[in-house]
Design a protein around this motif. Sequence first.
Motif: not given
Length: 295
Positions: A89-95, A148-152, A81-86, A196-202
Motif C-alpha cells: 500500500v505504501i509503496h504503490v501510493f508513494f511511488t 521505509i527503505p523500499v517505499m519508492f 503478511v503485515a509487511k507485505t500488505l502495509i 492496471p498499473a497499480v495492480a502491476t506494481i502491487a
Amino acid sequence: MLSRARKTPGETIFDALNVFAMIVVCFVTIYPIWYVLVNSLNDGQDGMRGGIYWLPRMFSIENYQAVFANEGIMTAMGITVAKTLIGVVIHVFFTAMVAYALSRRELIGRKFYMLMGTVTLFFGGGLIPTYMLIKDLNMLDHFLVYIIPVMFSFFDLIIFLAFFREIPEGLEEAAKIDGANDFTIFVKIIIPVSMPAVATIALFHGVYQWNDYFTGVLYVNNMDLQPIQTFLFRVVAQSSSNQIVAQTGGAINRSVTSQSIKMATMVVTTLPIVLAYPFLQKYFVKGLMIGSLKG
C-alpha cells in the motif's frame, strides 16, 4: 471454404521442436514445486527412505500440523503478511504520487529529478553504507526496516509515468473547474483510472515483500520480527534443524522429521502468493503493455 495451407516439413519440425521445448520448460518449472508438495504430504519417517517422486507413499498431514503448532512459524507468518500488505500500500501510493508529480510538465526541476532517478537504476550505495544508514536511522530490529527503505522504486515510477502520460488532460481540467486540487485529482481520478498499473506494481512489490529474506537476515536479530522467509532460510541453513521439531511441543508424532517440516514450511510460505497471482494476472499482463500501444 478455404482450405488450410499445408505446412512444409520444415515448419512442422519447427512447431514440434517448439512444443517439445515448452513441455521441457514447463516440467522443469513445475516439477520441483510438485516434488516439495508431495513430500510435505508424506509421512516424515517414510520420506527419509526416499523414492517419492510423483505421489505420496504414506499420506499424512502431520507435517502441516507441526508447522501450525509452532508459535515461531506463525509469528513469522504474521510479520510477513503485515509487511507485505502495509509495504504494498505504501509503496504503490508513494511511488504513484511521485510519478504523478513528474508527469506534470510544469514541475520545476523535472528533468533534474528524472536524471537523478535514472542514475539510481545503474548505481547503488552498496551493502555497508546501506547498513550504516539503517543503523543511524535506528531501524535495526524495527518493523519499519521492511517498509521505509523500499517505499519508492524509480523502475516502478517509470511504469506509472508511462501510464499517467496517456491519461487525457481533459479529466484533470474538468476536475479543476469543479474546484478539485491536485491531491484530490490524484486520489479520486488518477488512481482509479490507473488500476492496471497499480495492480502491476502491487504484484511486483508484493512478490518482493513476500519472498524477501535478506532484510531479516541482515537487519533483524529479534526473532519476533523475522518474516517467514527468513525463518525458512535459518531452518534450511542450520544443520541442527531438529530444533524445529522440538519447538512443536515434542512434535505431533514421531513421524514428523526436520526434513518433512522444511517441505511443509516451503509450501506454506509459497502457496499464498501463488494463489493471489491468477486474480491479478489480467492486470499484470495489461500493465506490462503500458506504453507499447497508444489507446
